[in-house]
Write a protein that holds these residues in place. Structure first.
Motif, PDB file in Angstrom:
ATOM      1  N   TYR A  32      47.863  54.570 114.747  1.00 54.93           N
ATOM      2  CA  TYR A  32      46.253  54.605 114.360  1.00 54.93           C
ATOM      3  C   TYR A  32      46.565  55.172 113.008  1.00 54.93           C
ATOM      4  O   TYR A  32      45.434  54.926 112.018  1.00 54.93           O
ATOM      5  CB  TYR A  32      45.506  55.869 115.307  1.00 54.93           C
ATOM      6  N   ALA A  33      47.127  55.916 112.472  1.00 51.60           N
ATOM      7  CA  ALA A  33      47.517  56.493 111.325  1.00 51.60           C
ATOM      8  C   ALA A  33      48.955  57.059 110.800  1.00 51.60           C
ATOM      9  O   ALA A  33      49.812  57.211 111.970  1.00 51.60           O
ATOM     10  CB  ALA A  33      46.643  57.814 111.118  1.00 51.60           C
ATOM     11  N   MET A  34      49.292  56.965 109.731  1.00 45.36           N
ATOM     12  CA  MET A  34      50.299  57.671 109.377  1.00 45.36           C
ATOM     13  C   MET A  34      50.248  59.064 108.454  1.00 45.36           C
ATOM     14  O   MET A  34      49.187  58.901 107.793  1.00 45.36           O
ATOM     15  CB  MET A  34      51.107  56.590 108.317  1.00 45.36           C
ATOM     16  N   GLY A  35      51.092  59.970 108.612  1.00 45.31           N
ATOM     17  CA  GLY A  35      50.791  60.988 107.837  1.00 45.31           C
ATOM     18  C   GLY A  35      52.143  61.695 107.098  1.00 45.31           C
ATOM     19  O   GLY A  35      53.260  61.047 107.280  1.00 45.31           O
ATOM     20  N   TRP A  36      51.960  62.562 106.159  1.00 48.20           N
ATOM     21  CA  TRP A  36      53.126  62.993 105.355  1.00 48.20           C
ATOM     22  C   TRP A  36      52.763  64.380 105.797  1.00 48.20           C
ATOM     23  O   TRP A  36      51.738  65.223 105.502  1.00 48.20           O
ATOM     24  CB  TRP A  36      53.225  62.910 103.969  1.00 48.20           C
ATOM     25  N   PHE A  37      53.994  65.452 106.074  1.00 47.41           N
ATOM     26  CA  PHE A  37      53.803  66.581 106.399  1.00 47.41           C
ATOM     27  C   PHE A  37      54.992  67.358 105.378  1.00 47.41           C
ATOM     28  O   PHE A  37      56.083  66.559 104.909  1.00 47.41           O
ATOM     29  CB  PHE A  37      54.117  66.964 107.622  1.00 47.41           C
ATOM     30  N   ARG A  38      55.164  68.550 105.270  1.00 47.84           N
ATOM     31  CA  ARG A  38      56.289  69.174 104.305  1.00 47.84           C
ATOM     32  C   ARG A  38      56.571  70.310 105.101  1.00 47.84           C
ATOM     33  O   ARG A  38      55.824  71.100 105.675  1.00 47.84           O
ATOM     34  CB  ARG A  38      55.921  69.353 102.947  1.00 47.84           C
TER      35      ARG A  38
END
Length: 124
Positions: A32-38
């Motif tokens: 559904y979606a792609m994300g970036w985290f840190r």
């Protein structure tokens, strides 16, 4: 299973730029979606940006708005994060993640698959 592999991290001076890539492999890349985290040392993993696969709608954490840009190439099963005007406080390990169900793309608990991370270090 989907495997996510990040690349593009490195050491850069403040004000510089980097482009991170995340390639998905394994099962059909139909999240559904792609994300970036840190995640910085001693801190919790935080949301950076997300992109909805079907619409291309994007979402950003406030501190990166206007500096970071998330994009995707569905044909290549790749999502990118362009990091501009980097600051020392952007130093962290950056993780790519995928979520298959709508809708809370800003919440790390919603994501189903994670990459191993790529280190971004910004010197002052």
């Amino acid at each position: 299973q989907v495997q996510l592999v990040e690349s593009g991290g490195g050491l850069v001076q403040a004000g510089g730029s980097l482009r991170l890539s995340c390639v998905a492999s394994g099962r059909t890349f139909n999240s559904y979606a792609m994300g970036w985290f840190r995640q910085a040392p001693g801190k919790e993993r935080q949301f950076v940006a997300a992109i909805i696969r079907s619409t291309g709608n994007t979402y950003y954490e406030d501190s990166v708005k206007g500096r970071f840009t998330i994009s995707r190439d569905n044909a290549k099963s790749t999502v990118y994060l362009q990091l501009n005007h980097l600051k020392p406080e952007d130093t962290a390990v950056y993780y790519c993640a995928a979520v298959w169900t709508c809708c809370n793309v800003g919440h790390r608990g919603a994501y189903d698959a994670w990459g191993q991370g790529t280190q971004v270090t910004v010197s002052s």
